[in-house]
Write a protein that holds these residues in place. Structure first.
Motif, short mmCIF file in Angstrom:
data_model
loop_
_atom_site.label_atom_id
_atom_site.label_comp_id
_atom_site.label_asym_id
_atom_site.label_seq_id
_atom_site.Cartn_x
_atom_site.Cartn_y
_atom_site.Cartn_z
N TRP A 53 -76.99 7.02 29.71
CA TRP A 53 -76.95 6.52 28.35
C TRP A 53 -75.59 5.85 28.11
N TRP B 271 -80.16 3.40 26.77
CA TRP B 271 -80.54 3.79 28.11
C TRP B 271 -80.37 2.63 29.09
N GLY C 272 -84.20 8.36 29.93
CA GLY C 272 -84.84 7.32 29.13
C GLY C 272 -85.91 7.82 28.20
N GLN D 154 -79.10 4.79 35.20
CA GLN D 154 -79.77 6.06 34.89
C GLN D 154 -78.88 6.93 34.01
#
Length: 325
Positions: free
Chosen positions: A226, A219, A285, A224
């Motif tokens: 992955w 994350w 996250g 914001q």
């Protein structure tokens, strides 16, 4: 806030089969000890009565080579959905699905698997671009309600690059197959997009392992998203972009032996995407436990929280990693 559903119930693929492919010549072997292919070459030929224009609203699915010799890849970050599956020898292969935009180039393109046909039934007359398939699988591809495209079918859409050795250097120009992206409505997946569920567990990094491959999603607060790594190496494309989906789905499925083997005798795994099971959804996250269900092959897949509520995904690219239940 409004929740968007790009797919609730698929009406079934009703188009005629638009492509038949025949066995081609033997490709050169994999390099660097990567032996995940069937050893067959690109399929050749298209019948005179077949058309070369994709159906209106057709998504484009491209089989992407994912062994070390095939990296860095091209055009993967433009996909709306990336499916990851296990193939021969415990290695991995990707299927990138494009509906909202096409990159100029995608690749390296590699061969199809039997599981692809079941997975693609959720779409209406999809176009599947791939390098070829073993001869025993070709009759099933012929019967599938999709438009199959290989270098032998549409030669001007494919080309061999000079950056990697064959067979890891076959690339596709999507605009040569489909004039323009069909848009969100073609993504008949069952996925829903909207606010995150309540709860969840904070997650900095998640790794999914196959016998001879692994995916890690880390994350990034700044992006914001992955950040993807494969086999311990950051997934950076040929243009320098880092692959970074908004949502990652770890979908626990049945992975069984199929009726096919590669030319080295390794069995081809079959990933069952019709049924139900457990899933983890990574977004914002956090990890959210849930379940998945796909009642028939013409349905999309619904994801729910553990208390049965719809599981919303974050807006942006989705990776679905199939892992053995």
């Amino acid at each position: 806030m409004e929740v968007k559903a790009r797919r609730v119930r698929h009406q079934g693929a009703t188009g005629l089969l638009l492509a038949a492919v025949t066995a081609g010549a033997l490709l050169s072997g994999c390099t660097g000890g990567d032996s995940d292919d069937d050893g067959r070459g690109e399929s050749e030929g298209r019948r005179d009565d077949q058309v070369s224009t994709a159906p209106v609203g057709s998504i484009l699915a491209v089989k992407i080579d994912n062994v070390r010799a095939a990296r860095p890849q091209t055009g993967l970050d433009a996909a709306d959905i990336v499916y990851a599956e296990q193939v021969e020898g415990g290695l991995s292969r990707l299927m990138a699905v494009y509906a909202t935009k096409f990159p100029e180039t995608v690749g390296p393109v590699r061969s199809a698997r039997e599981s692809d046909l079941e997975l693609l039934r959720q779409f209406d007359e999809p176009t599947l671009a791939f390098s070829g398939a073993q001869s025993k699988l070709l009759p099933l591809i012929d019967k599938a309600p999709l438009r199959a495209e290989t270098p032998g079918d549409t030669a001007d859409a494919f080309y061999r690059g000079t950056d990697k050795p064959a067979p890891h250097n076959l690339y596709l120009r999507p605009g040569k197959l489909i004039d323009s992206p069909p848009g969100d409505d073609a993504l008949t997946t069952g996925f829903q997009y909207g606010p995150a569920p309540t709860g969840g567990t904070p997650e900095d990094s998640r790794t999914i392992r196959y016998p001879a491959a692994r995916f890690t999603f880390t994350w990034s607060d700044d992006r914001q998203r992955w950040l993807v790594s494969m086999d311990g190496t950051e997934t950076v494309l040929t243009d320098g972009n880092r692959v970074a989906p908004a949502t990652v789905v770890v979908q626990h499925v049945t992975v069984r032996e199929s009726q096919f083997k590669d030319f080295r005798g390794n069995n081809t795994p079959y990933t069952e995407t019709v049924g139900s099971g457990r899933a983890e959804v990574l977004r914002d996250g956090r990890t959210f436990d849930g379940n998945w269900e796909r009642k028939t092959d013409t349905d999309g897949t619904s994801f729910t929280t553990t208390d049965g509520k719809p599981m919303n995904f974050a807006e942006g690219q989705v990776w679905v990693v199939f892992t053995k239940a």
